[in-house]
Design a protein around this motif. Sequence first.
Motif, PDB file in Angstrom:
ATOM      1  N   HIS A  45       8.603   7.886  -6.715  1.00 14.73           N
ATOM      2  CA  HIS A  45       7.431   7.051  -6.985  1.00 14.73           C
ATOM      3  C   HIS A  45       6.998   6.363  -5.690  1.00 14.73           C
ATOM      4  CE1 HIS A  45       7.032   7.275 -11.393  1.00 14.73           C
ATOM      5  NE2 HIS A  45       8.377   7.407 -11.415  1.00 14.73           N
ATOM      6  N   VAL A  46       5.672   6.272  -5.533  1.00 15.27           N
ATOM      7  CA  VAL A  46       5.089   5.581  -4.369  1.00 15.27           C
ATOM      8  C   VAL A  46       4.168   4.496  -4.906  1.00 15.27           C
ATOM      9  CG1 VAL A  46       3.674   5.806  -2.311  1.00 15.27           C
ATOM     10  CG2 VAL A  46       5.226   7.661  -2.961  1.00 15.27           C
ATOM     11  N   HIS A  47       4.365   3.277  -4.424  1.00 18.57           N
ATOM     12  CA  HIS A  47       3.561   2.151  -4.895  1.00 18.57           C
ATOM     13  C   HIS A  47       2.493   1.800  -3.848  1.00 18.57           C
ATOM     14  CE1 HIS A  47       2.532  -1.411  -7.134  1.00 18.57           C
ATOM     15  NE2 HIS A  47       2.668  -2.145  -6.022  1.00 18.57           N
ATOM     16  N   LEU A  48       1.257   1.620  -4.334  1.00 16.34           N
ATOM     17  CA  LEU A  48       0.128   1.255  -3.463  1.00 16.34           C
ATOM     18  C   LEU A  48      -0.384  -0.118  -3.861  1.00 16.34           C
ATOM     19  CD1 LEU A  48      -1.840   4.647  -3.524  1.00 16.34           C
ATOM     20  CD2 LEU A  48      -0.261   3.846  -1.745  1.00 16.34           C
ATOM     21  N   SER A  49      -0.716  -0.944  -2.856  1.00 12.95           N
ATOM     22  CA  SER A  49      -1.255  -2.282  -3.118  1.00 12.95           C
ATOM     23  C   SER A  49      -2.116  -2.718  -1.935  1.00 12.95           C
ATOM     24  CB  SER A  49      -0.121  -3.299  -3.354  1.00 12.95           C
ATOM     25  OG  SER A  49       0.703  -3.376  -2.195  1.00 12.95           O
ATOM     26  N   ALA A  50      -2.927  -3.719  -2.156  1.00  8.72           N
ATOM     27  CA  ALA A  50      -3.820  -4.246  -1.110  1.00  8.72           C
ATOM     28  C   ALA A  50      -3.481  -5.701  -0.841  1.00  8.72           C
ATOM     29  CB  ALA A  50      -5.283  -4.126  -1.543  1.00  8.72           C
ATOM     30  N   SER A  51      -3.813  -6.153   0.372  1.00 15.11           N
ATOM     31  CA  SER A  51      -3.567  -7.543   0.738  1.00 15.11           C
ATOM     32  C   SER A  51      -4.515  -8.451  -0.038  1.00 15.11           C
ATOM     33  CB  SER A  51      -3.757  -7.733   2.248  1.00 15.11           C
ATOM     34  OG  SER A  51      -5.086  -7.357   2.627  1.00 15.11           O
ATOM     35  N   ASP A  52      -4.222  -9.735  -0.026  1.00  8.20           N
ATOM     36  CA  ASP A  52      -4.991 -10.692  -0.817  1.00  8.20           C
ATOM     37  C   ASP A  52      -6.466 -10.710  -0.407  1.00  8.20           C
ATOM     38  OD1 ASP A  52      -2.667 -11.323  -2.141  1.00  8.20           O
ATOM     39  OD2 ASP A  52      -2.215 -13.061  -0.868  1.00  8.20           O
ATOM     40  N   GLU A  53      -6.774 -10.456   0.877  1.00 12.43           N
ATOM     41  CA  GLU A  53      -8.166 -10.501   1.331  1.00 12.43           C
ATOM     42  C   GLU A  53      -9.031  -9.425   0.684  1.00 12.43           C
ATOM     43  OE1 GLU A  53      -5.366 -11.844   4.539  1.00 12.43           O
ATOM     44  OE2 GLU A  53      -5.587 -10.047   3.285  1.00 12.43           O
ATOM     45  N   LEU A  54      -8.387  -8.346   0.170  1.00 15.75           N
ATOM     46  CA  LEU A  54      -9.138  -7.216  -0.378  1.00 15.75           C
ATOM     47  C   LEU A  54      -8.957  -7.054  -1.886  1.00 15.75           C
ATOM     48  CD1 LEU A  54      -8.421  -4.529   2.392  1.00 15.75           C
ATOM     49  CD2 LEU A  54     -10.416  -6.012   2.163  1.00 15.75           C
ATOM     50  N   GLN A  55      -8.485  -8.084  -2.566  1.00 17.86           N
ATOM     51  CA  GLN A  55      -8.255  -7.966  -4.000  1.00 17.86           C
ATOM     52  C   GLN A  55      -9.555  -7.685  -4.759  1.00 17.86           C
ATOM     53  OE1 GLN A  55      -5.411  -7.829  -5.714  1.00 17.86           O
ATOM     54  NE2 GLN A  55      -4.298  -7.930  -3.772  1.00 17.86           N
ATOM     55  N   ASP A  56     -10.669  -8.241  -4.270  1.00 23.68           N
ATOM     56  CA  ASP A  56     -11.963  -8.033  -4.937  1.00 23.68           C
ATOM     57  C   ASP A  56     -12.723  -6.829  -4.389  1.00 23.68           C
ATOM     58  OD1 ASP A  56     -11.511 -10.296  -6.459  1.00 23.68           O
ATOM     59  OD2 ASP A  56     -12.499 -11.630  -5.013  1.00 23.68           O
ATOM     60  N   ASN A  57     -12.125  -6.153  -3.400  1.00 27.74           N
ATOM     61  CA  ASN A  57     -12.851  -5.058  -2.737  1.00 27.74           C
ATOM     62  C   ASN A  57     -12.237  -3.682  -2.976  1.00 27.74           C
ATOM     63  OD1 ASN A  57     -12.858  -7.586  -0.472  1.00 27.74           O
ATOM     64  ND2 ASN A  57     -14.861  -6.746  -1.022  1.00 27.74           N
ATOM     65  N   LEU A  58     -11.017  -3.610  -3.432  1.00 29.89           N
ATOM     66  CA  LEU A  58     -10.347  -2.326  -3.617  1.00 29.89           C
ATOM     67  C   LEU A  58      -9.806  -2.198  -5.040  1.00 29.89           C
ATOM     68  CD1 LEU A  58      -8.292  -1.802  -0.321  1.00 29.89           C
ATOM     69  CD2 LEU A  58     -10.327  -0.561  -1.049  1.00 29.89           C
ATOM     70  N   THR A  59      -9.923  -0.959  -5.574  1.00 27.44           N
ATOM     71  CA  THR A  59      -9.339  -0.636  -6.881  1.00 27.44           C
ATOM     72  C   THR A  59      -8.641   0.722  -6.777  1.00 27.44           C
ATOM     73  OG1 THR A  59     -11.054  -1.847  -8.088  1.00 27.44           O
ATOM     74  CG2 THR A  59      -9.784  -0.202  -9.320  1.00 27.44           C
ATOM     75  N   PHE A  60      -7.320   0.737  -7.032  1.00 27.85           N
ATOM     76  CA  PHE A  60      -6.560   1.987  -7.049  1.00 27.85           C
ATOM     77  C   PHE A  60      -6.579   2.536  -8.479  1.00 27.85           C
ATOM     78  CE2 PHE A  60      -4.706  -0.678  -3.726  1.00 27.85           C
ATOM     79  CZ  PHE A  60      -4.759   0.169  -2.623  1.00 27.85           C
ATOM     80  N   LEU A  61      -7.112   3.745  -8.639  1.00 27.12           N
ATOM     81  CA  LEU A  61      -7.136   4.321  -9.978  1.00 27.12           C
ATOM     82  C   LEU A  61      -5.722   4.686 -10.449  1.00 27.12           C
ATOM     83  CD1 LEU A  61     -10.350   6.548  -9.856  1.00 27.12           C
ATOM     84  CD2 LEU A  61     -10.067   4.147 -10.498  1.00 27.12           C
ATOM     85  N   GLU A  62      -4.799   4.785  -9.493  1.00 28.61           N
ATOM     86  CA  GLU A  62      -3.381   4.992  -9.828  1.00 28.61           C
ATOM     87  C   GLU A  62      -2.561   4.353  -8.717  1.00 28.61           C
ATOM     88  OE1 GLU A  62      -0.260   8.562 -11.151  1.00 28.61           O
ATOM     89  OE2 GLU A  62      -2.275   9.034 -10.401  1.00 28.61           O
ATOM     90  N   ASP A  63      -1.876   3.244  -9.054  1.00 31.32           N
ATOM     91  CA  ASP A  63      -1.195   2.487  -7.996  1.00 31.32           C
ATOM     92  C   ASP A  63       0.301   2.780  -7.911  1.00 31.32           C
ATOM     93  OD1 ASP A  63      -0.409   1.336 -10.331  1.00 31.32           O
ATOM     94  OD2 ASP A  63      -0.962  -0.718  -9.780  1.00 31.32           O
TER      95      ASP A  63
END
Length: 225
Positions: A45-63
């Motif tokens: 399994h590989v987990h993807l996430s974004a930093s707090d600055e991009l919480q409103d700018n990025l959406t992973f369809l599968e994280d």
Amino acid sequence: MQQVHINRLGVNSIEFESNIVDIPLSPGGEHSFEIVIINYGSPTHVHLSASDELQDNLTFLEDNPYVSHEEYIPVIARIPFDGRLLNKGMIFVTVGYGSKTESFTINIGMSDTNNVPALIDIDERLSSPAPVMATNKKTKSGSHLSDIFSGISESFIQMFDARNLVLFSALIIILALIYIAVRLVSGNNMEIGFEVGFYTALAFTIVFTSLIAYLLTRLPIFKNK
């Protein structure tokens, strides 16, 4: 598109094709891209996430995908209408059930320098006032008089057309006949320097004045256009 290589250099190793990913967007815009995860080791399994600055700018369809060999993960980037022009942050990739995490930089939007209006070069000579040419009043007066005299000359030339020339010739003939009549009345022996009486001089004056007045009224320069 970003490529992520795991387990290529060793167990739980993480490599990125690009350390910085730029996504040009304007406020209100949206763009989708893919993160390709390539596994060179055992399925995991590989987990993807974004930093707090991009919480409103990025959406992973599968994280948290399960990657046996190669997986394509769709990601949606957006900027709200009231959002910032440029949003900078990180995307984190975690493997080994949290034992190893790496990240790469992502820039969403455009820098302020892209919206600065282009400078227009202006010729400095256009900002300086035009030189004022000094004029001489005497020169103006002389040129004005020259224009008047040239206008009168042209008027005399225009006056002497065929019809006016006939009238002028007739007046000359009449004056000649008056002169001959005066000589006959005064006597044939009259010398060239004869004395003219009052009434004779008056008649000559009237005829001459009428001739001059006629000529002046016939000048085009004195006519109404």
